[in-house]
Design a protein around this motif. Structure first.
Motif, PDB file in Angstrom:
ATOM      1  N   SER A 109       5.029   2.535  -1.566  1.00  0.00           N
ATOM      2  CA  SER A 109       5.079   2.097  -0.173  1.00  0.00           C
ATOM      3  C   SER A 109       6.459   2.316   0.424  1.00  0.00           C
ATOM      4  O   SER A 109       7.454   2.470  -0.287  1.00  0.00           O
ATOM      5  CB  SER A 109       4.739   0.609  -0.073  1.00  0.00           C
ATOM      6  N   SER A 147      -2.791  -7.651  -2.947  1.00  0.00           N
ATOM      7  CA  SER A 147      -4.212  -7.327  -3.008  1.00  0.00           C
ATOM      8  C   SER A 147      -4.467  -6.042  -2.235  1.00  0.00           C
ATOM      9  O   SER A 147      -3.613  -5.591  -1.464  1.00  0.00           O
ATOM     10  CB  SER A 147      -5.056  -8.471  -2.434  1.00  0.00           C
ATOM     11  N   TRP A 148      -5.632  -5.469  -2.450  1.00  0.00           N
ATOM     12  CA  TRP A 148      -5.963  -4.216  -1.767  1.00  0.00           C
ATOM     13  C   TRP A 148      -7.470  -4.079  -1.623  1.00  0.00           C
ATOM     14  O   TRP A 148      -8.245  -4.702  -2.326  1.00  0.00           O
ATOM     15  CB  TRP A 148      -5.398  -3.009  -2.512  1.00  0.00           C
ATOM     16  N   GLU A 176      -6.472  -0.338   2.307  1.00  0.00           N
ATOM     17  CA  GLU A 176      -5.492  -1.320   2.767  1.00  0.00           C
ATOM     18  C   GLU A 176      -4.844  -2.001   1.572  1.00  0.00           C
ATOM     19  O   GLU A 176      -5.511  -2.290   0.582  1.00  0.00           O
ATOM     20  CB  GLU A 176      -6.165  -2.381   3.647  1.00  0.00           C
ATOM     21  N   ASN A 208       0.935 -10.737   0.553  1.00  0.00           N
ATOM     22  CA  ASN A 208       0.955 -12.012   1.266  1.00  0.00           C
ATOM     23  C   ASN A 208       2.273 -12.725   0.989  1.00  0.00           C
ATOM     24  O   ASN A 208       2.844 -12.598  -0.092  1.00  0.00           O
ATOM     25  CB  ASN A 208      -0.220 -12.886   0.834  1.00  0.00           C
ATOM     26  N   GLU A 214      -5.594  -8.909  -6.166  1.00  0.00           N
ATOM     27  CA  GLU A 214      -5.543 -10.327  -5.790  1.00  0.00           C
ATOM     28  C   GLU A 214      -4.749 -11.187  -6.755  1.00  0.00           C
ATOM     29  O   GLU A 214      -4.844 -12.419  -6.718  1.00  0.00           O
ATOM     30  CB  GLU A 214      -6.951 -10.890  -5.574  1.00  0.00           C
ATOM     31  N   ARG A 263      -2.222  -5.399   0.874  1.00  0.00           N
ATOM     32  CA  ARG A 263      -1.620  -6.577   1.479  1.00  0.00           C
ATOM     33  C   ARG A 263      -0.671  -7.237   0.490  1.00  0.00           C
ATOM     34  O   ARG A 263      -1.043  -7.465  -0.661  1.00  0.00           O
ATOM     35  CB  ARG A 263      -2.705  -7.585   1.874  1.00  0.00           C
TER      36      ARG A 263
END
Length: 101
Positions: free
Chosen positions: A4, A19-20, A93, A97, A61, A95
């Motif tokens: 990323s 998570s993705w 996607e 968090n 997750e 993420r």
């Protein structure tokens, strides 16, 4: 691998989970590691880690619990794999968090 772009967690925030969303074909997998540093320039020297250290990987997750990632630059990379090469995971996607501490 997919790496990323670096992003900054502002002071007082800590990363809590990665998570993705992905389309996984038969015998394919995705796993992740993160790294963080006080500056974007220092990321290149930071170690990629998973939940148990440098040799481990986060699953989808998973909580980020190994060490606090506070007010610093963070980056993730994904390992995308297939057992026999007949299919490839498709990521839509990712993420990371975070929450106030």
């Amino acid at each position: 691998y997919y790496t990323s772009a670096p992003f900054e967690l502002t002071a007082g925030k800590t990363a809590t989970q990665i998570s993705w969303d992905a389309d996984l074909g038969p015998k394919t997998w995705v796993k992740a590691q993160i790294r963080h540093a006080k500056s974007v320039e220092a990321l290149d020297d930071a170690t990629w880690t998973g939940p148990l250290g440098p040799e481990s990987w986060y699953e989808n997750e998973d909580a980020i619990t190994r060490e606090p990632v506070k007010g610093s630059w963070i980056q993730y990379h994904l390992a995308l794999g297939a057992t026999n090469g007949g299919s490839t995971p498709r990521i839509t996607e990712v993420r990371v968090n975070y929450e106030e501490v």
